[in-house]
Motif scaffolding. Sequence first.
Motif, PDB file in Angstrom:
ATOM      1  N   THR A   1       0.826  -1.211   0.000  1.00  0.00           N
ATOM      2  CA  THR A   1       0.000   0.000   0.000  1.00  0.00           C
ATOM      3  C   THR A   1       0.848   1.243   0.000  1.00  0.00           C
ATOM      4  O   THR A   1       0.353   2.339  -0.109  1.00  0.00           O
TER       5      THR A   1
ATOM      6  N   GLN B   1      -0.051   3.058  -2.861  1.00  0.00           N
ATOM      7  CA  GLN B   1      -1.471   3.379  -2.997  1.00  0.00           C
ATOM      8  C   GLN B   1      -1.764   4.548  -3.948  1.00  0.00           C
ATOM      9  O   GLN B   1      -2.537   4.408  -4.883  1.00  0.00           O
ATOM     10  N   TYR B   2      -1.121   5.702  -3.687  1.00  0.00           N
ATOM     11  CA  TYR B   2      -1.437   6.881  -4.479  1.00  0.00           C
ATOM     12  C   TYR B   2      -0.542   7.017  -5.712  1.00  0.00           C
ATOM     13  O   TYR B   2      -0.535   8.029  -6.362  1.00  0.00           O
TER      14      TYR B   2
ATOM     15  N   THR C   1     -11.605  12.116  -0.625  1.00  0.00           N
ATOM     16  CA  THR C   1     -10.195  12.129  -0.990  1.00  0.00           C
ATOM     17  C   THR C   1      -9.831  11.029  -1.963  1.00  0.00           C
ATOM     18  O   THR C   1      -8.928  11.201  -2.777  1.00  0.00           O
ATOM     19  N   GLU C   2     -10.517   9.891  -1.892  1.00  0.00           N
ATOM     20  CA  GLU C   2     -10.164   8.795  -2.797  1.00  0.00           C
ATOM     21  C   GLU C   2     -10.372   9.234  -4.244  1.00  0.00           C
ATOM     22  O   GLU C   2      -9.523   9.032  -5.093  1.00  0.00           O
TER      23      GLU C   2
ATOM     24  N   ALA D   1      -1.403  13.385   5.174  1.00  0.00           N
ATOM     25  CA  ALA D   1      -2.537  13.522   6.074  1.00  0.00           C
ATOM     26  C   ALA D   1      -2.939  12.173   6.648  1.00  0.00           C
ATOM     27  O   ALA D   1      -3.517  12.091   7.724  1.00  0.00           O
ATOM     28  N   ARG D   2      -2.633  11.117   5.922  1.00  0.00           N
ATOM     29  CA  ARG D   2      -2.978   9.790   6.406  1.00  0.00           C
ATOM     30  C   ARG D   2      -1.788   9.123   7.083  1.00  0.00           C
ATOM     31  O   ARG D   2      -1.795   7.919   7.304  1.00  0.00           O
ATOM     32  N   ASN D   3      -0.760   9.939   7.382  1.00  0.00           N
ATOM     33  CA  ASN D   3       0.396   9.436   8.122  1.00  0.00           C
ATOM     34  C   ASN D   3       1.275   8.496   7.310  1.00  0.00           C
ATOM     35  O   ASN D   3       2.120   7.825   7.866  1.00  0.00           O
ATOM     36  N   ASN D   4       1.037   8.423   6.002  1.00  0.00           N
ATOM     37  CA  ASN D   4       1.845   7.532   5.184  1.00  0.00           C
ATOM     38  C   ASN D   4       3.061   8.309   4.687  1.00  0.00           C
ATOM     39  O   ASN D   4       3.139   8.740   3.543  1.00  0.00           O
TER      40      ASN D   4
ATOM     41  N   ASN E   1       9.700  13.133  10.504  1.00  0.00           N
ATOM     42  CA  ASN E   1      10.470  11.912  10.695  1.00  0.00           C
ATOM     43  C   ASN E   1      11.613  12.105  11.686  1.00  0.00           C
ATOM     44  O   ASN E   1      12.455  11.244  11.837  1.00  0.00           O
ATOM     45  N   ASP E   2      11.651  13.285  12.287  1.00  0.00           N
ATOM     46  CA  ASP E   2      12.658  13.588  13.289  1.00  0.00           C
ATOM     47  C   ASP E   2      14.058  13.675  12.689  1.00  0.00           C
ATOM     48  O   ASP E   2      15.049  13.408  13.348  1.00  0.00           O
TER      49      ASP E   2
ATOM     50  N   ALA F   1      -6.179   8.539  22.988  1.00  0.00           N
ATOM     51  CA  ALA F   1      -4.789   8.171  22.709  1.00  0.00           C
ATOM     52  C   ALA F   1      -4.366   7.067  23.663  1.00  0.00           C
ATOM     53  O   ALA F   1      -3.600   7.295  24.600  1.00  0.00           O
TER      54      ALA F   1
ATOM     55  N   GLU G   1       6.373  11.414  18.952  1.00  0.00           N
ATOM     56  CA  GLU G   1       7.664  10.808  19.087  1.00  0.00           C
ATOM     57  C   GLU G   1       8.421  11.397  20.257  1.00  0.00           C
ATOM     58  O   GLU G   1       9.208  10.753  20.911  1.00  0.00           O
TER      59      GLU G   1
ATOM     60  N   PHE H   1      -2.298   4.107   8.211  1.00  0.00           N
ATOM     61  CA  PHE H   1      -1.114   4.469   8.966  1.00  0.00           C
ATOM     62  C   PHE H   1      -1.490   5.260  10.208  1.00  0.00           C
ATOM     63  O   PHE H   1      -0.680   5.939  10.800  1.00  0.00           O
TER      64      PHE H   1
ATOM     65  N   SER I   1     -13.814   7.171   1.170  1.00  0.00           N
ATOM     66  CA  SER I   1     -13.563   8.406   1.908  1.00  0.00           C
ATOM     67  C   SER I   1     -14.816   9.257   1.914  1.00  0.00           C
ATOM     68  O   SER I   1     -15.674   9.102   1.060  1.00  0.00           O
TER      69      SER I   1
END
Lengths: 1054, 317
Positions: free
Chosen positions: A462, A465-466, A505-506, A535-538, A570-571, A744, A992, B200, B240
Amino acid sequence: MACVYIPVQNSEEEVMVVLDQLPKEATDIIDILKAEQASLDLWLIIAREYFKQGKLDQFRQILEEGSGAEIDEYYSDVRYERIAILNALGAYYTYLGKIETKQREKEEHFILATQFYNKASRIDIHEASTWVGKGQLLLAKGEVDQAFSAFKIVLDGDRDNVPALLGQACVEFNRGHYSDSLELYKRALQIHPDCPAAVGLGIGLCCYKMGQFDKARQVFERVLQANYPYCAMASNYLENHFFYTGQHFLVEQLTETALAVTNHGPTKSHSYYNLARSYHSKGDYDKAGVYYMASVKEISKPHEFVSPYYGLGQVQLKMGYLRSSLSNFEKVLEVYPDNSDTLKVLGHIYVQLGQTEKALEFMRKATKVDPNDSQAFLDLGELLISSDAGAALDCLKTAHNLLKKEGQEVPIEVLNNLGVLHFERGEFELAQQTFRDALGDGIWLAFIDGKENPPSIDANATISQYKDMGIFHHLEKEGHLVELPWDKVTALFNLARLLEQLHITETASILYRLILFKYPDYVDAYLRLAALAKARNNFQLSIELVNDALKVNNKCPNALLMLGDLELKNDDWVKAKETLRAASEATEGKDSYATLSLGNWNYFAAIRNEKRNPKLEATHLEKSKELYTKVLSQHSANLYAANGAGVVFAEKGHFDVSKDIFTQVQEAASGNIFVQMPDVWINLAHVYFAQGNFALAVKMYQNCLRKFFNNTDSQILLYLARTHYEAEQWQDCKKSLLRAIHLAPSNYTLRFDAGVVMQKFSASTLQKPKKSVDEVRSTVSELENAVRLFRQLSAASSLHIHGFDEKKIDTHVEYCSHLLDAARVHFKAAEHEEQKIKHKQEVARQLALAEEARRKAEEQRKFQLERRMQEDELKRVRQQEEQFERIKEQWKSSTPGSKRRERSEMDDEEGGHGEKRRRKGGKRRKKDKHSRSRYETEGAEAEMMDDQEEPEYEDANMNYREPMGQMNEQDEEENVQDPLAAAGLEDSDAEEEAALSTARRRRAFSESDDDEQPEHQPESSPVRENSAELQSDGEGREGGGDKLDGDAALDDED
Amino acid sequence: MKLAGLKSIEDAHDESVWAVTWVPATESRPSLLLTGSLDETVRLWQPDELVNRGKMTGHCLGVASVAAHPSGRIAASASLDSFVRVFDVDTNNTVASLEAPPSEVWQLRFNPQGTMLAVAGGGSASVKVWDTATWDIVATLSIPRPEGTKPTDKSSSKKFVLSVAWSPDGRRIACGSMDGTVSVFDADRAKFLHHLEGHFMPVRSLVFSPVEPRLLFTGSDDTHVHMYDAEGKTLVGAMSGHAGWVLSVDVSSDGAAVATGSSDRTVRLWDISMRGAVQTMSNHTDQVWGVAFRPGGMPGRLASVSDDKSISLYDYS
């Protein structure tokens, strides 16, 4: 001196009209012509004379008057002249239509021309000259075949009609049948050897086209020689003929000839003008400019002949001489103050000169002069986009409607701009419809309407994916055409942006991919896809996509900035700084976002290190302030920079200054749907918190949570909990923390904090001098929960799930257990106490009961006694009465009512008292109500303060860029939001970094007492300054130590 | 397909309502709705009027998840104090109190056969499976660290397990983690099979289609609903439309529709064949933490619970 004579009616006299000195006003001459009922050929002669002098208005006026209904009636039997007038008008409008560039007006002219010819035909259908005119008109309209038929009609009647032969020759020439054309020209020449040189020219041209260059040259030479004796004027008119049939070459030849033979100013001017026009239309602006200039020189006043000024203005505009162009168009405007083309051109020039106000003025006037001029509305609308979106929308809508009414295609750019304007106003439905109109039919509809969905992909891949283009390959394999015309890409991109806004968004991602499938160099599409992935943390996918964009353009500032941002997430601090620097260099330091990002980087760096190096911290802070200030000096209304500056002020303890800044930023930010600035709310709340205004801080945090985060941000909940903690609202604090844990779950710090607050609550309850059993009972259960939480954390620490110090937790466990023991003692004591009290109360109750009984008995006794006494009395009275009766009977008189009256008076009095009491009560209630309502308004006020959304600081929207149809820039704007966020420093490294900050927070929390500041993540806590102080306060102490001291005190108390 | 509001109870709880499930009918009573809340209680409601049938205390720190045994007689609740309380639905007698320290407890689900209870074990990176006869742990399904883990990946806390689901045949268990990974286990052999990637961000809810045993639906904080083929390891589709986290997912018993609850305060109904939202319910005023279709039978019912303390019941047709 040429002149005509108009015979005066009913006399022998004549009026002499000198053709060189025709009156300025055509009406003067028309009056004479009408009054004297002059023959129509005179009308024609005079009109023609006006035409020769370039006075087209007068020419038209006379002919129109001469073809009016009145004339028709009066001269009904004069057929030929009437036809000639109509044909002249027809030819005139044909000419106007031919030179007009705008489709709508062009057609209008042709329609008029057609009407005149038709009218002429109605007078005499067989008139050959009318047919020739019609043929010319059709030729002008490009309807070559119909023109052919018109000329044919004439030639069928008279195969030697020269004008028809010439027309037909022209038709054939246009059809590319040069040899046929040549034959026709030759025939015309045979029939009429004296016919104008034009024929020779036609022959030459045909030869030229047929490649017989030598022959062509010979013919031209002959023509010129032959032409020589002709007057220049004739040659000017011939030029017109050729100019309009596109035969520029001939025009030039003829004009040179004309110029050589005349010294007459106006004629020369016309000749130069013709020459200029010819070069102009060929695109030879240098030559055109020279001849226009020459033409202008021959004119003493623009009023005499304004056309060359117009042409000169156009050429100068084309060549970039804005000022000169401006002055020439202004001369045209003097002559024709309402000429909308001139007004529009002037508007455009002012736009290019940067004088928007002036430009708007002319554009507005153009729309007023002709409220049906769609182009004027388009121009005005586009000009307004940057300054007044609402007005721009209105203009574009008007233009849109006008174009539709005219049956014209609305250009895609216009629809796109309309869509963007709707989008920006939050009118998403309208925006979507408009973009769809702009796009029309195409493969994209299948995606937008969900008819085509991407195929399944490997769930372990994935990461791509985009980037997957499988759907398009699949469609192509199935025989669909996957096409995307270039002019629709922008609209499609904007539609995808809109879908993003609507969270679809898709589909948006498929549209971006479609753009990339056809145009792999479209950087913005990569960046939007990267933003979606981010935005999806990917992050991995996001970085890959940004790198794809950088492959297209490795200096693309937007891509570099995004990469820097991702690296921060990503620090990857050092890398991020390099990338941001590269971005800044790519924009030569002019891009605010790059500067801002570097400012944020420095701010992060200042507060990042747990073991703060004060020197380094100061350096970084100073640097960040410098960078924010730099942005502000370039763009004084940059909200993000202002927010950053506010943060730095807060860091330095200048809360009042920072509060002002944040408040202004907040107000300004709430006006634009593309600006989402939760950070400024958080910062404002932090300032309130730091100033001890807990109630407002709570409100601000809560509103921010609701407004921007769907109440999902556990970090803000933590701020909220901290505020409740400071305000000693233990239960609210605990609830906030439990919510945060629920949101959380993997943040163990929150559990620790929850334990601490329960511990604190219990300790404070136990310290209370008076406490109910219920209170102590809940204390016990809270402590049990706290112990359980701490024990769990302690057990989990061996799994390295979180970064707590085991010993510290154990200390808490110990302390809580200890407190729990104490609490149990308290509980027992309290229970005992309560028992005692209960017992006492019982005894008291019993006593009271006994007393009551005794009292009742006493009362009873008294009552009995009284009754007995009463009875005795009664008896006595009765006896007395009886005695009295007896006496009465003796006296025969009695008065028993008076006593009763007395009693009723008493009743009244009592009633009055009651009423008064009630009234008093009523009054009190009213007062209550009053005070309550006041409270409510206060609440409402507070709310208003928090919810202010009016964008009062419009000028603050300086971040806003002109959409001009391309929303791509918004990318950048969006990026800018992130830094903003960064200025507030929210984000993932928060997570993190939790480990780092937890220690700090933990210490704060456990030190508890009054001045602790539970949390200071870099995220959005600008008020860290405050805490730094506090921390140093507590540094000497061991965490939890003073708690234990307090506990000892408690023990003593026990 | 369509949802129509039937009944809403404001202030159904004293605090945010975080969990909802349907308790199947028994011979003596119809099916009931079971809700759990931050107010530390679990409450029972009888449809369609949502009559309160009881309030059960005995939980500390908020109830995060509730599950009902297929028999309808017992139910379980998980609270933030990391206890699972198993209780008799009709009497509220505690049947068992389960804990497996230091593992916390999050979502819990009985298997369709009623023999096991699976509990998402939070930071322990595992799913605990309890035998419903003896109330002993019979299996700990641990998530192996993914291959090629980057050294920068700080901890196993990334595989924090939040949610759990049984396949309709009871042979597969899927669980969702904070980092968005979905892990699939062989339930009989207590063996890890594979991961499903695509999210994710936290996967707080997942559910198998009752009709197609391989089809798994997941809801994530990334605002998307994914459809996976849990056996074939493929991402079949992504949907979505939500503006906030997807907090809860459930599939209708005909397998044609999916309902989701989101932090954007809406409940959405999705047509699986169109892969798009067909309806959005905006009756809640805060996060919608739970949605649940009534299993089996007509008429179709959907319940939703929210942070706004209310519960709502809809007709699904």
